[in-house]
Design a protein around this motif. Structure first.
Motif, PDB file in Angstrom:
ATOM      1  N   GLN A 402       0.811  -1.221   0.000  1.00  0.00           N
ATOM      2  CA  GLN A 402       0.000   0.000   0.000  1.00  0.00           C
ATOM      3  C   GLN A 402       0.842   1.269   0.000  1.00  0.00           C
ATOM      4  OE1 GLN A 402      -2.536  -1.471   3.444  1.00  0.00           O
ATOM      5  NE2 GLN A 402      -4.075  -0.362   2.275  1.00  0.00           N
ATOM      6  N   ASP A 405       1.996   1.676  -3.482  1.00  0.00           N
ATOM      7  CA  ASP A 405       0.849   2.095  -4.301  1.00  0.00           C
ATOM      8  C   ASP A 405       0.606   3.597  -4.188  1.00  0.00           C
ATOM      9  OD1 ASP A 405       0.348  -0.439  -5.210  1.00  0.00           O
ATOM     10  OD2 ASP A 405      -1.334  -0.844  -3.860  1.00  0.00           O
ATOM     11  N   PRO A 409       2.525   5.251  -7.887  1.00  0.00           N
ATOM     12  CA  PRO A 409       1.268   4.745  -8.443  1.00  0.00           C
ATOM     13  C   PRO A 409       1.415   4.067  -9.791  1.00  0.00           C
ATOM     14  CG  PRO A 409       1.359   7.147  -8.580  1.00  0.00           C
ATOM     15  CD  PRO A 409       2.499   6.717  -7.725  1.00  0.00           C
ATOM     16  N   ALA A 412       0.948   0.422  -9.317  1.00  0.00           N
ATOM     17  CA  ALA A 412      -0.222  -0.021  -8.553  1.00  0.00           C
ATOM     18  C   ALA A 412      -0.950  -1.208  -9.183  1.00  0.00           C
ATOM     19  CB  ALA A 412      -1.187   1.144  -8.349  1.00  0.00           C
ATOM     20  N   LYS A 419       5.420  -5.304  -7.785  1.00  0.00           N
ATOM     21  CA  LYS A 419       5.477  -3.895  -7.396  1.00  0.00           C
ATOM     22  C   LYS A 419       6.589  -3.686  -6.364  1.00  0.00           C
ATOM     23  CE  LYS A 419       1.275  -3.537  -6.112  1.00  0.00           C
ATOM     24  NZ  LYS A 419      -0.031  -3.005  -5.722  1.00  0.00           N
TER      25      LYS A 419
END
Length: 483
Positions: A402, A405, A409, A412, A419
């Motif tokens: 998170q 993210d 982004p 994401a 990621k």
């Protein structure tokens, strides 16, 4: 009119403020003063986020002072010249302030002020900041002193007794406009916001403190978030200490409050280290590392800029830098990761981190900043050398992805494993997720295994040298706390 002058610097509060209390208690009219110094405003350690925080703090204090028909008067210019102007206008009897453990340039300014005071026969009463002792050359009984200071009664100023001084102040409209623009991503300055933050930490946020401090998302919520307020003096360290001790006594929060109290102790410990050896601003505390062979090739500037912009190709590093740039805050572990990545994985000199990170940290505190950067760079020679693997940190400290993210982004839409380490993406995965490394997100600027062994071996070789070991003994004798 003969007056007292209270000079505010990094002590922007009315509570637990001994210089203010003593100036008022003398019974003499008292001028409250803050001065923006042009040479400090342009110093690369500082950014408009700091001056905005100071303006917010002063305006908050002035709202509290309004019922007493006084305020902190703000000026912009050379401190000695402004003191001379105040002296010509009113006749200064005495000056009251806290000692500032600042940069070498603020120390030089204080010496100039001391000379001016001496030449004008004006007593300048300087009070310690927290438990830091000026000019200390050892730590004998330092811990006992720290507890004595923290447990002492708060210094309460009787504002009803203040005798106001009517003076001219800088028109706020002449100060840079960005200093007055509200930025919701940054913490708001001032004692009122500081007290609200402390109260919320002790009411509920702090219960998870001890197991949240290393994860950036959890730290954002469950860390105290008091560092900026302590750095600029909106709260005293003693206020925080006594409030935390009270919370520990009245609740079952033993572990979180013990962890928090230990960090309040570290706060003074590191500032004391810098106060006792200010050369740390320019050279390693352990002189054996002065000639450490950092890189000097043509790509250093390119890699340094990628690190500054959060474009290294390592998501956890980039997320931490982007978060810090946009909010002025990042938790301790991510700060360590940023310095470790620069010094160990890019093999770039730690001095390149000092002004850049200082300008980003809303809570920039010189006395903590330099010892911490040198410790994370591994050039102290008395600590365990820690090299934080960015991929491992992503897996352990951002297990859900998170944090990445939010701040990276462009990653994401990728699955968690990618990621956290997009450079492991296969050609088939790139096609599946319609993602092109090098276009949608940077390729890693270095292989993490390229410079790490060089840094590791060099640091350990120097640490084992006779010069480093001799220096380590000197450092331990001077800076290690003894009861």
């Amino acid at each position: 009119m003969t007056i007292n002058l209270v000079w505010f610097k990094r002590d922007l509060r009315l509570s637990d403020h001994q210089p203010l209390a003593d100036a008022i208690a003398s019974g003499r009219p008292t001028l409250l003063w803050f001065n923006f110094e042009p040479w400090l405003v342009t110093d690369p350690h500082y950014d408009e986020r700091h001056w905005r925080f100071i303006v917010e703090s002063i305006r908050d204090i002035n709202r509290s002072l309004k019922p007493y028909n006084t305020q902190i008067y703000v000026t912009y210019g050379d401190a000695v010249e402004q003191l001379q102007a105040w002296h010509q206008q009113f006749t200064i009897a005495e000056i009251f302030s806290h000692q500032e453990v600042g940069l070498l340039n603020t120390f030089a300014r204080d010496k100039q002020v001391a000379q001016w005071c001496a030449s004008n026969n004006i007593p300048w009463h300087e009070y310690p900041t927290g438990a830091v002792r000026r000019g200390l050359t050892h730590r004998k009984q330092w811990q006992a002193h720290w507890y004595k200071v923290m447990k002492a009664p708060l210094s309460t100023s009787d504002l009803s007794r203040i005798q106001p001084v009517a003076a001219a102040s800088v028109d706020y409209r002449t100060l840079p406009k960005p200093w007055f623009e509200r930025h919701s991503a940054f913490q708001y300055g001032g004692p009122s916001a500081a007290q609200v933050t402390l109260a919320s930490f002790l009411a509920d946020r702090g219960q998870a403190y001890h197991y949240s401090i290393s994860q950036p998302l959890r730290a954002e919520q469950h860390c105290s978030r008091l560092s900026a307020y302590l750095a600029w003096g909106n709260l005293s360290l003693r206020e925080c200490y006594q409030a935390a001790v009270k919370k520990r006594q009245e609740s079952g929060w033993k572990r979180p409050m013990n962890a928090f109290l230990s960090r309040l102790h570290w706060h003074c410990h590191f500032i004391q280290k810098f106060e006792s050896e200010t050369a740390m601003q320019q050279v390693p505390l352990n002189r054996a590392y002065i000639d450490y062979p950092y890189r000097s090739d043509a790509q250093v500037e390119l890699h340094l800029n990628a690190w500054k912009k959060g474009q290294t190709g390592y998501p956890m590093v980039d997320a931490a830098m982007r978060c810090l740039t946009q909010t002025g805050y990042i938790n301790f572990r991510m700060r360590a990761l940023l310095v470790s990545f620069l010094c160990h994985y890019l093999h770039i000199h730690w001095q390149h981190a000092t002004t850049h990170l200082a300008a980003l940290f809303l809570d920039f505190e010189p006395g903590i900043h330099y010892p911490q950067i040198q410790m994370q760079a591994g050039v102290i020679g008395t600590n365990t050398i820690r090299m934080y693997n960015p991929e491992k940190q992503a897996i352990e400290k951002d297990p859900t992805g998170q944090f990445i993210d939010r701040w990276v982004p462009e990653l994401a839409a990728l699955p968690l494993a990618l990621k956290q380490a997009p450079y492991l993406m296969t050609a088939m995965e790139a096609q599946m997720y319609d993602f092109q490394l090098g276009e949608d997100y940077p390729l890693p600027i270095v292989d993490i295994d390229e410079y790490r062994p060089v840094a590791r071996d060099t640091l350990h070789r120097i640490k084992k040298s006779s010069t480093a070991q001799k220096e380590a003994k000197r450092i331990l004798a001077r800076h290690v706390v003894s009861r």
